[in-house]
Write a protein that holds these residues in place. Structure first.
Motif, short mmCIF file in Angstrom:
data_model
loop_
_atom_site.label_atom_id
_atom_site.label_comp_id
_atom_site.label_asym_id
_atom_site.label_seq_id
_atom_site.Cartn_x
_atom_site.Cartn_y
_atom_site.Cartn_z
N GLY A 80 12.36 -1.85 37.08
CA GLY A 80 11.29 -2.66 37.67
C GLY A 80 11.52 -4.14 37.50
O GLY A 80 12.06 -4.58 36.48
N ILE A 81 11.11 -4.91 38.51
CA ILE A 81 11.17 -6.37 38.48
C ILE A 81 9.80 -6.89 38.07
O ILE A 81 8.79 -6.53 38.67
CB ILE A 81 11.55 -6.93 39.86
CG1 ILE A 81 12.90 -6.38 40.33
CG2 ILE A 81 11.57 -8.45 39.83
CD1 ILE A 81 13.18 -6.64 41.80
N VAL A 82 9.75 -7.74 37.07
CA VAL A 82 8.47 -8.31 36.62
C VAL A 82 7.92 -9.24 37.69
O VAL A 82 8.59 -10.19 38.12
CB VAL A 82 8.65 -9.08 35.29
CG1 VAL A 82 7.33 -9.74 34.89
CG2 VAL A 82 9.14 -8.14 34.19
N LEU A 83 6.69 -8.98 38.12
CA LEU A 83 6.02 -9.81 39.11
C LEU A 83 5.00 -10.76 38.49
O LEU A 83 4.68 -11.80 39.06
CB LEU A 83 5.30 -8.93 40.15
CG LEU A 83 6.15 -7.93 40.92
CD1 LEU A 83 5.28 -7.16 41.90
CD2 LEU A 83 7.29 -8.64 41.65
N GLY A 84 4.50 -10.42 37.33
CA GLY A 84 3.51 -11.26 36.67
C GLY A 84 2.98 -10.54 35.44
O GLY A 84 3.26 -9.36 35.21
N SER A 85 2.19 -11.25 34.65
CA SER A 85 1.58 -10.66 33.46
C SER A 85 0.36 -11.47 33.09
O SER A 85 0.20 -12.62 33.50
CB SER A 85 2.57 -10.62 32.29
OG SER A 85 2.96 -11.96 31.92
N ARG A 86 -0.52 -10.86 32.33
CA ARG A 86 -1.72 -11.54 31.86
C ARG A 86 -2.12 -11.00 30.49
O ARG A 86 -1.93 -9.82 30.21
CB ARG A 86 -2.88 -11.38 32.86
CG ARG A 86 -3.14 -9.96 33.28
CD ARG A 86 -3.89 -9.93 34.61
NE ARG A 86 -4.21 -8.58 35.04
CZ ARG A 86 -3.39 -7.77 35.68
NH1 ARG A 86 -2.15 -8.16 35.96
NH2 ARG A 86 -3.77 -6.56 36.06
N ARG A 87 -2.64 -11.89 29.70
CA ARG A 87 -3.01 -11.52 28.33
C ARG A 87 -4.17 -10.54 28.34
O ARG A 87 -5.08 -10.62 29.17
CB ARG A 87 -3.39 -12.78 27.56
CG ARG A 87 -3.74 -12.55 26.10
CD ARG A 87 -3.92 -13.86 25.40
NE ARG A 87 -4.29 -13.69 24.01
CZ ARG A 87 -4.36 -14.66 23.13
NH1 ARG A 87 -4.08 -15.90 23.50
NH2 ARG A 87 -4.70 -14.41 21.87
N PHE A 88 -4.15 -9.61 27.39
CA PHE A 88 -5.23 -8.63 27.24
C PHE A 88 -5.50 -8.45 25.76
O PHE A 88 -4.65 -7.96 25.01
CB PHE A 88 -4.85 -7.30 27.88
CG PHE A 88 -5.97 -6.31 27.96
CD1 PHE A 88 -6.85 -6.33 29.03
CD2 PHE A 88 -6.15 -5.37 26.96
CE1 PHE A 88 -7.89 -5.42 29.11
CE2 PHE A 88 -7.19 -4.45 27.02
CZ PHE A 88 -8.06 -4.48 28.10
N LEU A 142 1.22 -5.94 32.31
CA LEU A 142 2.41 -6.32 33.07
C LEU A 142 2.34 -5.74 34.47
O LEU A 142 2.01 -4.57 34.66
CB LEU A 142 3.66 -5.78 32.36
CG LEU A 142 5.01 -6.20 32.94
CD1 LEU A 142 5.30 -7.64 32.58
CD2 LEU A 142 6.11 -5.28 32.41
N ASP A 143 2.63 -6.58 35.48
CA ASP A 143 2.75 -6.13 36.87
C ASP A 143 4.23 -6.09 37.21
O ASP A 143 4.95 -7.09 37.01
CB ASP A 143 2.03 -7.08 37.82
CG ASP A 143 0.54 -7.19 37.53
OD1 ASP A 143 -0.08 -6.16 37.25
OD2 ASP A 143 0.02 -8.32 37.56
N ALA A 144 4.69 -4.98 37.74
CA ALA A 144 6.11 -4.82 38.05
C ALA A 144 6.29 -4.12 39.39
O ALA A 144 5.48 -3.30 39.80
CB ALA A 144 6.82 -4.02 36.96
N PHE A 145 7.38 -4.45 40.07
CA PHE A 145 7.78 -3.79 41.30
C PHE A 145 8.93 -2.85 40.94
O PHE A 145 10.03 -3.29 40.64
CB PHE A 145 8.23 -4.83 42.34
CG PHE A 145 8.72 -4.24 43.65
CD1 PHE A 145 8.14 -3.11 44.19
CD2 PHE A 145 9.75 -4.86 44.35
CE1 PHE A 145 8.58 -2.57 45.38
CE2 PHE A 145 10.20 -4.34 45.55
CZ PHE A 145 9.62 -3.19 46.08
#
Length: 246
Positions: A7-15, A22-25
């Motif tokens: 998967g390619i990392v598209l973005g992330s946000r703290r939780f 993590l958002d991945a394609f």
């Protein structure tokens, strides 16, 4: 449920305090999100830079639950590779932002995934990647349902001398067949229909205007939101460096 995929990392946000979503394609499972325990720690955070390709393991109790990501290996940390080039980083952000804000969850697009990997790996060569990026955007639009058709003239059916595209249908046209409508059509650069044609700065500009019309006025307008600002920034920097001429 569980699976493993690249998967390619598209973005992330703290939780929470140290967690990360993590958002991945991914190649075989499409766009996916997952929670990473301790992912926001200073030791792990660098592994989740946008554009990084990871070997991912996803687990969840059912397909409707936010799963957990476990990482086995990072195979390409592109943000680190292109840290010294603002232009390359902006291009990287343009690609990942388009994917992250347009792809539906869980729909696999293996051909688009492979094309994305290829383009991202070329971002170190500014003589090569701008034309590749135009072609990638054409493929991206086709994948998400805006089937640009450059195979033949929509008016006469001829397959040569294709010079324009209808901004309404996305179908190619021979300018000399419809001279009265040429000023209402989008220019079609030759390198998009002939793989042996050179891509001049002017042609690359025409290509980005073509794809930009459908990205802005169709894909994002229908979703009632603006396209990613990173794409506009990429085009501005390309123009400032005279790699693209609009």
């Amino acid at each position: 449920m569980e699976w493993r995929d690249a998967g390619i990392v598209l973005g992330s946000r703290r939780f929470g305090e140290t967690g990360l979503i993590l958002d991945a394609f991914t190649r075989e499972h499409g766009r996916q999100s997952g929670f990473i325990h301790g992912g926001n720690s200073s030791k792990k955070r660098a592994s989740f830079e946008v554009g990084t390709t990871l070997e991912l393991e996803w687990r969840a109790r059912n397909e409707n639950q936010l799963g957990n990501f476990n990482l086995s290996e990072a195979t390409a940390n592109r943000a680190a590779m292109f840290m010294s080039s603002r232009l390359s980083l902006t291009a990287l952000n343009s690609v990942t932002s388009l994917l992250n804000t347009s792809l539906p969850d869980g729909q696999a697009y293996p051909l688009l995934y492979d094309a994305t990997e290829f383009v991202l790996d070329q971002l170190g060569d500014k003589e090569l990647w701008p034309a590749l990026m135009v072609s990638w955007e054409v493929g991206f639009l086709r994948t998400v349902g805006y089937g640009l058709d450059f195979s033949k003239c929509a008016v006469s059916g001829r397959k040569d001398k294709l010079t324009h595209v209808s901004p309404r249908t996305g179908r190619a046209a021979c300018g000399e067949e419809v001279p009265e409508y040429v000023d209402k059509l989008l220019a079609l650069p030759e390198f998009l229909v002939n793989s042996e044609a050179d891509a001049s700065p002017e042609d690359i500009g025409k290509g980005f205007r073509l794809t930009g019309h459908f990205i802005t006025n169709r894909l994002y307008a229908e979703a009632h939101k603006p396209p990613p600002g990173s794409r506009e920034l990429m085009l501005r920097r390309l123009s400032d460096m005279e790699i693209v001429v609009f």
